[in-house]
Enzyme design. Structure first.
Site, PDB file in Angstrom:
ATOM      1  CG  ASN A   1      -0.455  -0.290   2.482  1.00 23.93           C
ATOM      2  OD1 ASN A   1       0.610  -0.891   2.592  1.00 23.93           O
ATOM      3  ND2 ASN A   1      -1.124   0.150   3.513  1.00 23.93           N
TER       4      ASN A   1
ATOM      5  CD  GLU B   1       1.307  -0.677  10.889  1.00 28.61           C
ATOM      6  OE1 GLU B   1       0.129  -0.987  11.183  1.00 28.61           O
ATOM      7  OE2 GLU B   1       1.633  -0.092   9.869  1.00 28.61           O
TER       8      GLU B   1
ATOM      9  CB  CYS C   1      -2.719  -0.145   8.539  1.00 34.84           C
ATOM     10  SG  CYS C   1      -1.358   1.014   8.707  1.00 34.84           S
TER      11      CYS C   1
ATOM     12  CD  GLU D   1       7.272  -0.136  11.850  1.00 34.67           C
ATOM     13  OE1 GLU D   1       8.438   0.315  11.822  1.00 34.67           O
ATOM     14  OE2 GLU D   1       6.941  -1.183  11.305  1.00 34.67           O
TER      15      GLU D   1
HETATM   16  P1  NDP Z   1      -0.123  -9.786   3.401  1.00 33.75           P
HETATM   17  O1  NDP Z   1      -0.075  -9.768   4.865  1.00 33.75           O
HETATM   18  O2  NDP Z   1      -0.444 -11.041   2.699  1.00 33.75           O
HETATM   19  O3  NDP Z   1       1.269  -9.258   2.776  1.00 33.75           O
HETATM   20  C1  NDP Z   1       2.166  -8.367   3.413  1.00 33.75           C
HETATM   21  C2  NDP Z   1       3.593  -8.797   3.132  1.00 33.75           C
HETATM   22  O4  NDP Z   1       3.820 -10.088   3.685  1.00 33.75           O
HETATM   23  C3  NDP Z   1       3.918  -8.941   1.649  1.00 33.75           C
HETATM   24  O5  NDP Z   1       5.270  -8.629   1.413  1.00 33.75           O
HETATM   25  C4  NDP Z   1       3.669 -10.415   1.407  1.00 33.75           C
HETATM   26  O6  NDP Z   1       4.352 -10.908   0.268  1.00 33.75           O
HETATM   27  C5  NDP Z   1       4.227 -10.999   2.680  1.00 33.75           C
HETATM   28  N1  NDP Z   1       3.710 -12.318   3.017  1.00 33.75           N
HETATM   29  C6  NDP Z   1       2.568 -12.926   2.582  1.00 33.75           C
HETATM   30  N2  NDP Z   1       2.456 -14.162   3.111  1.00 33.75           N
HETATM   31  C7  NDP Z   1       3.545 -14.343   3.897  1.00 33.75           C
HETATM   32  C8  NDP Z   1       4.004 -15.415   4.721  1.00 33.75           C
HETATM   33  N3  NDP Z   1       3.311 -16.544   4.829  1.00 33.75           N
HETATM   34  N4  NDP Z   1       5.150 -15.265   5.408  1.00 33.75           N
HETATM   35  C9  NDP Z   1       5.873 -14.115   5.322  1.00 33.75           C
HETATM   36  N5  NDP Z   1       5.495 -13.076   4.540  1.00 33.75           N
HETATM   37  C10 NDP Z   1       4.343 -13.176   3.848  1.00 33.75           C
HETATM   38  O7  NDP Z   1      -1.107  -8.695   2.984  1.00 33.75           O
HETATM   39  P2  NDP Z   1      -1.847  -8.604   1.589  1.00 33.75           P
HETATM   40  O8  NDP Z   1      -0.926  -7.914   0.736  1.00 33.75           O
HETATM   41  O9  NDP Z   1      -2.347  -9.884   1.065  1.00 33.75           O
HETATM   42  O10 NDP Z   1      -3.109  -7.780   2.031  1.00 33.75           O
HETATM   43  C11 NDP Z   1      -4.236  -8.405   2.600  1.00 33.75           C
HETATM   44  C12 NDP Z   1      -4.785  -7.607   3.735  1.00 33.75           C
HETATM   45  O11 NDP Z   1      -3.738  -7.214   4.627  1.00 33.75           O
HETATM   46  C13 NDP Z   1      -5.414  -6.291   3.354  1.00 33.75           C
HETATM   47  O12 NDP Z   1      -6.724  -6.473   2.932  1.00 33.75           O
HETATM   48  C14 NDP Z   1      -5.317  -5.542   4.646  1.00 33.75           C
HETATM   49  O13 NDP Z   1      -6.362  -5.940   5.484  1.00 33.75           O
HETATM   50  C15 NDP Z   1      -4.034  -5.993   5.235  1.00 33.75           C
HETATM   51  N6  NDP Z   1      -2.933  -5.096   4.982  1.00 33.75           N
HETATM   52  C16 NDP Z   1      -2.539  -4.297   5.983  1.00 33.75           C
HETATM   53  C17 NDP Z   1      -1.523  -3.398   5.767  1.00 33.75           C
HETATM   54  C18 NDP Z   1      -1.054  -2.473   6.803  1.00 33.75           C
HETATM   55  O14 NDP Z   1      -0.448  -1.449   6.483  1.00 33.75           O
HETATM   56  N7  NDP Z   1      -1.249  -2.776   8.071  1.00 33.75           N
HETATM   57  C19 NDP Z   1      -0.867  -3.287   4.475  1.00 33.75           C
HETATM   58  C20 NDP Z   1      -1.324  -4.224   3.497  1.00 33.75           C
HETATM   59  C21 NDP Z   1      -2.325  -5.088   3.775  1.00 33.75           C
HETATM   60  P3  NDP Z   1       3.658 -10.986  -1.184  1.00 33.75           P
HETATM   61  O15 NDP Z   1       2.537 -10.000  -1.226  1.00 33.75           O
HETATM   62  O16 NDP Z   1       4.757 -10.652  -2.105  1.00 33.75           O
HETATM   63  O17 NDP Z   1       3.196 -12.397  -1.344  1.00 33.75           O
END
Ligand code: NDP
Length: 476
Positions: free
Chosen positions: A150, A248, A282, A454
């Site tokens: 994001n 976070e 978030c 953070e």
């Molecule tokens: P994820 O939690 O899936 O992804 C965040 C990061 O973690 C990405 O780099 C992703 O890699 C990585 N990741 C995914 N699965 C794993 C794993 N099993 N072990 C270690 N790292 C992993 O978030 P999404 O991108 O799928 O978003 C889904 C939801 O997350 C959103 O709808 C929102 O609710 C929340 N979100 C919250 C954020 C915040 O700022 N707090 C930011 C983004 C999302 P990759 O994507 O390359 O597979």
């Protein structure tokens, strides 16, 4: 695989050990996006070893020199704002002005933490005349940084700048769909003079690369930003390794408006709170609690201001197709639950937006706090408006959530503002203006929104541990 975005390991751009790449999707058009290298545990291992090898030299660099290098990264980020913002907007579809602001924010992290390298590294403890005792904040070693899609560069900088300032080396993994600017950060760090191995980036999918970072024995701390389920999964692995984490995670933040507030300004802020970055933040203010006496007129003002925001202009697309589908799923859920879409609740039908992952900014009324649309994080520009009668009820409704990231309160009564701010279960509360963000303000959550902080001096401390050293003195 020519032209694919490569890992950055030990000071150089390198392909994956197995040569795999993947072509992404442009969220604004649905067309071809960047081609990105997909890493595996073997690439993480290479990066972790490089980071480990660089750790001693980086930690023992004179702190003024470490600060100079970090400040130089900040300056270079600013100098490259235009190209970095263009890359960020290409990956995410977000308006260029927003990308520019995020890049400038990324530079601020490096400027701020560059200055903090000069903080005292410990205390002297006055215990007994024959003892000289002091504490020393030491870096943890290799830190893993896993970031979402994001605010890609901004969130990478938010974690990496304090980790590096504290004397750690880093293995970072950006979201696979938005990798460009984190790789650019690594290149810029190298050009600024950061020694090879101090800052590494491994590209690829979370379940492969992210998990491999959390599992790697040389990684001594992980800072994760993303979803609750992945945060929990990382937490389970970390428990086995006794690995410290900063998590976070998501939010469903409450914004409370009392009848005595500056209602015109509060309405503008309420809209900004849930539409910035198309709601993919978030700390978005996605639950709006409004005092019942002004509920109707205030909702009308919020709806009118929301209708002025055009998808494709002021509001960008959902950054991934999956997220676009998720938001549409929530439109269905809200309808089934009996909520009323005062505006939005659908994807726009303008021909110019066809193929892109756009949704209309949406305001729901007729919502109660137990509905899924009021409880679950949508991560899109979707707001629920709920009336309340008393201050106590407003606080109870706001706190009746599994999340606890941010909160807002709008009122002319400063005593009430402070009472409510202190009663809210949230890591940060904004009074009479939504989301005052600064690198100096610690940022983090309660409950399912995560733990650790953070930003600010607190973040720097999260990347160190404290050692107590006692020296027996003779001759006194
Ligand atoms: P994820 O939690 O899936 O992804 C965040 C990061 O973690 C990405 O780099 C992703 O890699 C990585 N990741 C995914 N699965 C794993 C794993 N099993 N072990 C270690 N790292 C992993 O978030 P999404 O991108 O799928 O978003 C889904 C939801 O997350 C959103 O709808 C929102 O609710 C929340 N979100 C919250 C954020 C915040 O700022 N707090 C930011 C983004 C999302 P990759 O994507 O390359 O597979």
């Amino acid at each position: 695989m020519t032209g694919a975005l490569l890992h950055w390991i030990d000071g150089a751009a390198v392909p994956s050990a197995d040569g795999t790449t993947r072509v992404g999707t442009d969220p604004a058009t649905g067309g071809r996006g960047a081609e990105v290298t997909l890493g595996t545990a073997a690439d993480v291992d290479r990066a972790a070893r490089a980071a480990r090898a660089a750790a001693h030299g980086w930690r023992h660099l004179a702190s003024a020199e470490r600060g100079r290098l970090l400040a130089a990264i900040g300056r270079r980020l600013l100098a490259e704002t235009d190209t970095l913002a263009a890359a960020e907007s290409a990956d995410t579809g977000k308006p260029l002005a927003l990308s520019r602001a995020e890049i400038q924010g990324a530079a601020e992290y490096f400027e701020f933490y560059a200055a903090l390298v000069n903080l005292p590294a410990g205390d002297v403890l006055d215990i007994r005349p024959d003892l000289h005792v002091y504490t020393l904040r030491e870096p943890l070693g290799v830190v893993g940084v896993i970031t979402p899609w994001n605010l890609p560069l901004n969130q990478a900088a938010r974690a990496c700048a304090p980790a590096l300032a504290a004397g750690n080396t880093v293995v970072a993994k950006p979201a696979e769909s938005t990798s460009r600017t984190t790789v650019a950060l690594a290149r810029i760090a190298g050009e600024a003079g950061l020694p090879p191995g101090v800052f590494n980036v491994v590209l690829g999918r979370g379940p492969e690369v992210g998990t491999a970072i959390v599992r790697h024995p040389l990684v001594r701390k992980v800072a994760f930003t993303g979803s609750v389920p992945v945060g929990q999964e990382i937490g389970r692995i970390a428990a086995d390794r006794v690995l410290p984490l900063t998590l976070e995670l998501g939010g469903k933040s409450a914004n409370i408006v009392f009848a005595d507030a500056d209602l015109e300004f509060a309405a503008t802020e309420a809209v900004r709170a849930f539409t910035t970055n198309a709601g993919q933040v978030c700390s978005s203010g996605t639950r709006l609690f409004v005092e019942r006496t002004i509920h109707k007129e205030f909702t009308a003002a919020v709806v009118a201001a929301t209708r002025r925001l055009r998808p494709g202009q002021e509001v960008g697309p959902m950054i991934t197709r999956g997220q676009w589908e998720t938001v549409q799923q929530y439109f269905k859920i809200a309808e089934q639950e009996g909520a009323t879409a005062e505006t939005g609740g659908r994807v726009p039908d303008e021909p110019g937006l066809a193929g892109g992952f756009f949704v209309e900014p949406t305001v729901y009324s007729g919502v109660t706090n137990d509905m899924r649309i009021a409880r679950e994080e949508v991560f899109g520009p979707v707001l629920v408006v709920i009336p309340f009668d008393t201050e106590d009820e407003a606080v109870a409704l706001a706190n009746d959530s599994e999340f606890g990231l941010a909160g807002g309160v709008f009122t002319a009564d400063i005593s009430r503002a402070v009472r409510v701010a202190e009663a809210l279960e949230a890591g940060q509360v904004y009074i009479n203006s939504w989301s005052t963000q600064s690198v100096q303000m610690p940022f983090g959550g309660h409950k399912n929104s995560g733990y650790g902080r953070e930003k600010g001096i607190e973040a720097l401390h999260h990347y160190t541990h404290v050692k107590s050293i006692s020296i027996r003195l003779t001759g006194r």
